[in-house]
Design a protein around this motif. Structure first.
Motif, PDB file in Angstrom:
ATOM      1  N   CYS A 122      -2.432  15.891   1.514  1.00 58.62           N
ATOM      2  CA  CYS A 122      -1.713  15.350   2.674  1.00 58.62           C
ATOM      3  C   CYS A 122      -0.514  14.486   2.301  1.00 58.62           C
ATOM      4  CB  CYS A 122      -2.659  14.520   3.533  1.00 58.62           C
ATOM      5  SG  CYS A 122      -4.166  15.393   3.982  1.00 58.62           S
ATOM      6  N   ILE A 157       1.967   3.112  -4.867  1.00 55.72           N
ATOM      7  CA  ILE A 157       1.073   2.632  -5.907  1.00 55.72           C
ATOM      8  C   ILE A 157       1.319   3.543  -7.111  1.00 55.72           C
ATOM      9  CG2 ILE A 157      -1.339   2.102  -6.488  1.00 55.72           C
ATOM     10  CD1 ILE A 157      -1.619   2.301  -3.207  1.00 55.72           C
ATOM     11  N   ILE A 181     -12.294   5.322  -4.772  1.00 54.18           N
ATOM     12  CA  ILE A 181     -11.134   4.819  -4.047  1.00 54.18           C
ATOM     13  C   ILE A 181     -11.388   5.062  -2.560  1.00 54.18           C
ATOM     14  CG2 ILE A 181      -8.662   5.235  -3.634  1.00 54.18           C
ATOM     15  CD1 ILE A 181      -8.782   6.526  -6.606  1.00 54.18           C
ATOM     16  N   VAL A 210      -7.799  20.739   2.637  1.00 53.20           N
ATOM     17  CA  VAL A 210      -8.000  19.344   2.250  1.00 53.20           C
ATOM     18  C   VAL A 210      -9.169  19.227   1.263  1.00 53.20           C
ATOM     19  CG1 VAL A 210      -8.497  16.996   3.063  1.00 53.20           C
ATOM     20  CG2 VAL A 210      -7.128  18.528   4.492  1.00 53.20           C
ATOM     21  N   TRP A 244     -10.057  -0.715   2.406  1.00 56.34           N
ATOM     22  CA  TRP A 244      -8.651  -0.461   2.743  1.00 56.34           C
ATOM     23  C   TRP A 244      -8.431   1.034   2.976  1.00 56.34           C
ATOM     24  CZ3 TRP A 244      -5.554   2.871   0.095  1.00 56.34           C
ATOM     25  CH2 TRP A 244      -5.839   3.139  -1.246  1.00 56.34           C
ATOM     26  N   PHE A 245      -9.099   1.892   2.182  1.00 57.42           N
ATOM     27  CA  PHE A 245      -8.921   3.333   2.355  1.00 57.42           C
ATOM     28  C   PHE A 245      -9.434   3.760   3.732  1.00 57.42           C
ATOM     29  CE2 PHE A 245      -9.846   7.779   2.269  1.00 57.42           C
ATOM     30  CZ  PHE A 245      -8.843   8.336   1.508  1.00 57.42           C
ATOM     31  N   ASN A 249      -8.767  14.170  -2.491  1.00 61.99           N
ATOM     32  CA  ASN A 249      -7.678  15.098  -2.781  1.00 61.99           C
ATOM     33  C   ASN A 249      -6.386  14.605  -2.127  1.00 61.99           C
ATOM     34  OD1 ASN A 249      -6.442  17.405  -3.689  1.00 61.99           O
ATOM     35  ND2 ASN A 249      -7.386  18.766  -2.170  1.00 61.99           N
ATOM     36  N   ALA A 301       0.806  -1.220   0.000  1.00 60.14           N
ATOM     37  CA  ALA A 301       0.000   0.000   0.000  1.00 60.14           C
ATOM     38  C   ALA A 301       0.840   1.272   0.000  1.00 60.14           C
ATOM     39  CB  ALA A 301      -0.932   0.003   1.202  1.00 60.14           C
ATOM     40  N   SER A 360     -11.496  17.355   0.432  1.00 60.14           N
ATOM     41  CA  SER A 360     -12.139  16.068   0.183  1.00 60.14           C
ATOM     42  C   SER A 360     -11.123  14.941   0.351  1.00 60.14           C
ATOM     43  CB  SER A 360     -12.691  16.063  -1.242  1.00 60.14           C
ATOM     44  OG  SER A 360     -12.969  14.736  -1.650  1.00 60.14           O
ATOM     45  N   TRP A 396     -11.116  16.173   7.127  1.00 58.84           N
ATOM     46  CA  TRP A 396     -11.455  16.072   5.699  1.00 58.84           C
ATOM     47  C   TRP A 396     -12.105  17.351   5.182  1.00 58.84           C
ATOM     48  CZ3 TRP A 396      -8.829  12.241   4.018  1.00 58.84           C
ATOM     49  CH2 TRP A 396      -8.774  11.029   4.693  1.00 58.84           C
ATOM     50  N   VAL A 453       3.578  12.087   4.961  1.00 60.74           N
ATOM     51  CA  VAL A 453       2.264  12.720   5.065  1.00 60.74           C
ATOM     52  C   VAL A 453       2.374  14.002   5.870  1.00 60.74           C
ATOM     53  CG1 VAL A 453      -0.060  12.458   6.035  1.00 60.74           C
ATOM     54  CG2 VAL A 453       1.054  10.494   4.994  1.00 60.74           C
TER      55      VAL A 453
HETATM   56  C1  HEC Z   1      -6.468  14.561   5.262  1.00 59.79           C
HETATM   57  C2  HEC Z   1      -5.232  14.096   4.683  1.00 59.79           C
HETATM   58  C3  HEC Z   1      -5.247  12.879   3.776  1.00 59.79           C
HETATM   59  C4  HEC Z   1      -5.825  12.737   2.532  1.00 59.79           C
HETATM   60  C5  HEC Z   1      -6.611  13.755   1.752  1.00 59.79           C
HETATM   61  C6  HEC Z   1      -5.510  11.378   2.089  1.00 59.79           C
HETATM   62  N1  HEC Z   1      -4.766  10.726   3.030  1.00 59.79           N
HETATM   63 FE1  HEC Z   1      -3.966   8.871   2.898  1.00 59.79          FE
HETATM   64  N2  HEC Z   1      -3.251   9.018   4.797  1.00 59.79           N
HETATM   65  C7  HEC Z   1      -3.336  10.147   5.596  1.00 59.79           C
HETATM   66  C8  HEC Z   1      -2.729   9.867   6.893  1.00 59.79           C
HETATM   67  C9  HEC Z   1      -2.614  10.855   8.055  1.00 59.79           C
HETATM   68  C10 HEC Z   1      -2.255   8.539   6.822  1.00 59.79           C
HETATM   69  C11 HEC Z   1      -1.517   7.755   7.902  1.00 59.79           C
HETATM   70  C12 HEC Z   1      -2.524   7.141   8.807  1.00 59.79           C
HETATM   71  C13 HEC Z   1      -1.895   6.509  10.016  1.00 59.79           C
HETATM   72  O1  HEC Z   1      -0.670   6.557  10.173  1.00 59.79           O
HETATM   73  O2  HEC Z   1      -2.664   5.961  10.794  1.00 59.79           O
HETATM   74  C14 HEC Z   1      -2.603   8.029   5.480  1.00 59.79           C
HETATM   75  C15 HEC Z   1      -2.313   6.749   5.035  1.00 59.79           C
HETATM   76  C16 HEC Z   1      -2.527   6.302   3.736  1.00 59.79           C
HETATM   77  C17 HEC Z   1      -2.099   5.014   3.241  1.00 59.79           C
HETATM   78  C18 HEC Z   1      -1.341   3.961   4.030  1.00 59.79           C
HETATM   79  C19 HEC Z   1       0.105   4.339   4.078  1.00 59.79           C
HETATM   80  C20 HEC Z   1       0.945   3.460   4.942  1.00 59.79           C
HETATM   81  O3  HEC Z   1       2.158   3.745   5.062  1.00 59.79           O
HETATM   82  O4  HEC Z   1       0.438   2.475   5.505  1.00 59.79           O
HETATM   83  C21 HEC Z   1      -2.463   4.956   1.912  1.00 59.79           C
HETATM   84  C22 HEC Z   1      -2.210   3.825   0.936  1.00 59.79           C
HETATM   85  C23 HEC Z   1      -3.144   6.213   1.604  1.00 59.79           C
HETATM   86  N3  HEC Z   1      -3.148   7.000   2.735  1.00 59.79           N
HETATM   87  C24 HEC Z   1      -3.660   6.520   0.367  1.00 59.79           C
HETATM   88  C25 HEC Z   1      -4.393   7.681   0.105  1.00 59.79           C
HETATM   89  C26 HEC Z   1      -5.026   7.969  -1.182  1.00 59.79           C
HETATM   90  C27 HEC Z   1      -4.957   7.081  -2.407  1.00 59.79           C
HETATM   91  C28 HEC Z   1      -5.667   9.170  -1.033  1.00 59.79           C
HETATM   92  C29 HEC Z   1      -6.547   9.882  -2.040  1.00 59.79           C
HETATM   93  C30 HEC Z   1      -7.558   9.098  -2.731  1.00 59.79           C
HETATM   94  C31 HEC Z   1      -5.425   9.641   0.338  1.00 59.79           C
HETATM   95  N4  HEC Z   1      -4.656   8.717   0.986  1.00 59.79           N
HETATM   96  C32 HEC Z   1      -5.893  10.832   0.872  1.00 59.79           C
HETATM   97  C33 HEC Z   1      -3.912  11.342   5.258  1.00 59.79           C
HETATM   98  C34 HEC Z   1      -4.601  11.610   4.085  1.00 59.79           C
END
Ligand code: HEC
Ligand code: HEC
Length: 158
Positions: free
Chosen positions: A139, A28, A107, A130, A112-113, A135, A25, A132, A125, A153
């Motif tokens: 982050c 990608i 997605i 941010v 998983w997301f 987007n 993950a 959405s 969010w 991040v």
């Molecule tokens: C508000 C900010 C934010 C947005 C927007 C966001 N993410 Fe994240 N994402 C995070 C954070 C914070 C983590 C880490 C979560 C944790 O450590 O518990 C994360 C973790 C992940 C992970 C896991 C990474 C790991 O090392 O395990 C994936 C894959 C991921 N995001 C994909 C996406 C995708 C694809 C999108 C858009 C469709 C997206 N994210 C949008 C904040 C965001």
């Protein structure tokens, strides 16, 4: 004693297998053979999502309903649509974890997301920086490069 050791090894292996999808993950990436039409047609309103983020079935659904695309009209010429659909489907998510057909073909509604983002508060969010969950780049500093590792991040504070 030997049996005990085997049991421990079994447990260790079980954890190893559980962890594998999470390792995948982190990155990608965009396939190297991305058609230029993908950038032109699918990256003007949001980032060009790497096909590996969504299942085959979901991509097919997205591409066959572009005239009613999440409240927008994203219709494109038939030839381009066929070219992009073939490419998206060929590079779609395959691992068990990613290949589910997601609600609304998003997605951001896949299991998983939601699991990976369970620690992100609902209020986050909606922040103006941010807007959405879709987007990703708000982050994930290198979302364009397909890097989603949690060490890369930076969540906007407002
Ligand atoms: C508000 C900010 C934010 C947005 C927007 C966001 N993410 Fe994240 N994402 C995070 C954070 C914070 C983590 C880490 C979560 C944790 O450590 O518990 C994360 C973790 C992940 C992970 C896991 C990474 C790991 O090392 O395990 C994936 C894959 C991921 N995001 C994909 C996406 C995708 C694809 C999108 C858009 C469709 C997206 N994210 C949008 C904040 C965001
Ligand atoms: C006219 C603007 C526009 C164009 C062009 C466009 N989209 Fe979108 N797309 C949207 C909007 C608006 C959303 C919903 C965003 C949100 O909910 O934050 C969306 C969402 C998506 C999502 C779901 C994101 C999520 O929440 O998980 C996918 C997948 C997607 N688009 C793929 C595509 C593909 C493939 C193309 C090119 C064929 C494309 N889009 C072209 C406007 C557009």
């Amino acid at each position: 004693m030997a049996a005990m050791r085997f049991k421990k090894l079994g447990i260790a292996l079980a954890f190893l297998f559980v962890d594998i999808p999470l390792v995948f993950a982190h990155t990608i990436s965009m396939p190297k053979d991305m058609p230029s039409s993908y950038e032109a047609e699918c990256a003007s309103c949001h980032m060009a999502y790497p096909p590996g983020l969504l299942s085959r079935k979901s991509w097919q659904n997205v591409m066959s309903s572009l005239d009613a695309h999440f409240g927008a009209d994203a219709s494109i010429a038939l030839k381009t649509r066929e070219e992009l659909t073939t490419w998206l489907v060929r590079n779609a998510a395959t691992g068990k974890q990613f290949s589910e057909a997601a609600p609304q073909n998003r997605i951001t509604t896949t299991a998983w997301f939601m699991r990976e983002h369970r620690k992100v508060n609902a209020e986050v969010w909606r922040r103006s920086g941010v807007k959405s969950p879709s987007n990703c780049g708000a982050c994930h500093m290198d979302a364009g490069g397909g890097v989603f590792h949690d060490t890369n991040v930076k969540v906007p504070t407002q």
